[in-house]
Design a protein around this motif. Structure first.
Motif, mmCIF file in Angstrom:
data_model
loop_
_atom_site.group_PDB
_atom_site.id
_atom_site.type_symbol
_atom_site.label_atom_id
_atom_site.label_comp_id
_atom_site.label_asym_id
_atom_site.label_seq_id
_atom_site.Cartn_x
_atom_site.Cartn_y
_atom_site.Cartn_z
ATOM 1 N N ILE A 1 55.428 14.242 -20.167
ATOM 2 C CA ILE A 1 55.348 12.785 -20.288
ATOM 3 C C ILE A 1 54.188 12.383 -21.185
ATOM 4 O O ILE A 1 54.330 11.507 -22.049
ATOM 5 N N VAL A 2 53.046 13.030 -21.039
ATOM 6 C CA VAL A 2 51.890 12.753 -21.893
ATOM 7 C C VAL A 2 52.229 13.055 -23.357
ATOM 8 O O VAL A 2 51.826 12.319 -24.266
ATOM 9 N N THR A 3 53.002 14.108 -23.601
ATOM 10 C CA THR A 3 53.423 14.436 -24.963
ATOM 11 C C THR A 3 54.208 13.279 -25.579
ATOM 12 O O THR A 3 54.015 12.940 -26.749
ATOM 13 N N VAL A 4 55.063 12.651 -24.799
ATOM 14 C CA VAL A 4 55.823 11.495 -25.295
ATOM 15 C C VAL A 4 54.872 10.365 -25.683
ATOM 16 O O VAL A 4 55.049 9.722 -26.729
ATOM 17 N N PHE A 5 53.848 10.125 -24.870
ATOM 18 C CA PHE A 5 52.858 9.097 -25.211
ATOM 19 C C PHE A 5 52.212 9.421 -26.552
ATOM 20 O O PHE A 5 52.123 8.566 -27.440
ATOM 21 N N GLU A 6 51.748 10.653 -26.687
ATOM 22 C CA GLU A 6 51.047 11.064 -27.901
ATOM 23 C C GLU A 6 51.957 11.014 -29.127
ATOM 24 O O GLU A 6 51.526 10.599 -30.208
ATOM 25 N N GLU A 7 53.203 11.415 -28.987
ATOM 26 C CA GLU A 7 54.145 11.383 -30.102
ATOM 27 C C GLU A 7 54.440 9.955 -30.561
ATOM 28 O O GLU A 7 54.883 9.747 -31.681
ATOM 29 N N ASN A 8 54.184 8.991 -29.679
ATOM 30 C CA ASN A 8 54.409 7.589 -30.010
ATOM 31 C C ASN A 8 53.106 6.855 -30.311
ATOM 32 O O ASN A 8 53.039 5.630 -30.217
ATOM 33 N N ASN A 9 52.078 7.630 -30.683
ATOM 34 C CA ASN A 9 50.791 7.094 -31.134
ATOM 35 C C ASN A 9 50.053 6.261 -30.097
ATOM 36 O O ASN A 9 49.285 5.375 -30.444
ATOM 37 N N LEU A 10 50.273 6.555 -28.836
ATOM 38 C CA LEU A 10 49.489 5.927 -27.787
ATOM 39 C C LEU A 10 48.241 6.775 -27.573
ATOM 40 O O LEU A 10 48.300 8.004 -27.623
ATOM 41 N N THR A 11 47.130 6.128 -27.359
ATOM 42 C CA THR A 11 45.877 6.833 -27.134
ATOM 43 C C THR A 11 45.575 6.849 -25.642
ATOM 44 O O THR A 11 45.597 5.803 -24.988
ATOM 45 N N ILE A 12 45.304 8.017 -25.117
ATOM 46 C CA ILE A 12 44.958 8.163 -23.703
ATOM 47 C C ILE A 12 43.456 7.958 -23.556
ATOM 48 O O ILE A 12 42.662 8.719 -24.102
ATOM 49 N N LYS A 13 43.098 6.907 -22.837
ATOM 50 C CA LYS A 13 41.684 6.612 -22.592
ATOM 51 C C LYS A 13 41.196 7.281 -21.314
ATOM 52 O O LYS A 13 40.040 7.646 -21.204
ATOM 53 N N GLU A 14 42.096 7.420 -20.360
ATOM 54 C CA GLU A 14 41.740 8.049 -19.090
ATOM 55 C C GLU A 14 43.025 8.532 -18.434
ATOM 56 O O GLU A 14 44.058 7.878 -18.507
ATOM 57 N N ILE A 15 42.939 9.678 -17.815
ATOM 58 C CA ILE A 15 44.067 10.194 -17.042
ATOM 59 C C ILE A 15 43.493 10.925 -15.839
ATOM 60 O O ILE A 15 42.517 11.668 -15.961
ATOM 61 N N LYS A 16 44.069 10.649 -14.685
ATOM 62 C CA LYS A 16 43.638 11.375 -13.493
ATOM 63 C C LYS A 16 44.733 11.332 -12.450
ATOM 64 O O LYS A 16 45.574 10.435 -12.430
ATOM 65 N N LYS A 17 44.700 12.312 -11.606
ATOM 66 C CA LYS A 17 45.645 12.401 -10.496
ATOM 67 C C LYS A 17 44.982 11.742 -9.287
ATOM 68 O O LYS A 17 43.844 12.055 -8.950
ATOM 69 N N ILE A 18 45.714 10.825 -8.683
ATOM 70 C CA ILE A 18 45.177 10.094 -7.538
ATOM 71 C C ILE A 18 46.212 10.078 -6.420
ATOM 72 O O ILE A 18 47.391 10.346 -6.655
#
Length: 79
Positions: A21-38
């Motif tokens: 799923i994160v790969t899809v974000f990156e392929e669509n030029n979205l920048t991840i500012k924070e990611i964590k499991k909660i």
């Protein structure tokens, strides 16, 4: 800068799909500012989804989202 939130739900986390799923974000030029499991508590879920409290699916939705870990992702969108 536009921002959004993505919650990868418990079933996708359990199936180890976060990376895909994160790969899809990156392929669509979205920048991840924070990611964590909660882990979302039932009380938090009820407040988060309060706008749906009168809907017939509200109880099931809150139970589901609090049933296991979720991946919280803060994303920024290209301008």
């Amino acid at each position: 800068m536009e921002q959004t939130l993505s919650l990868i739900k418990p079933d996708a986390v359990e199936r180890n799909l976060i990376g895909k799923i994160v790969t899809v974000f990156e392929e669509n030029n979205l920048t991840i500012k924070e990611i964590k499991k909660i882990h979302v508590t039932l009380e938090f879920a009820q407040k988060f989804y309060e706008m749906h409290s009168e809907r017939p699916f509200f109880k099931d939705l809150c139970s589901y989202i609090s049933s296991g870990p979720v991946s919280y992702t803060h994303l920024t969108l290209p301008t």
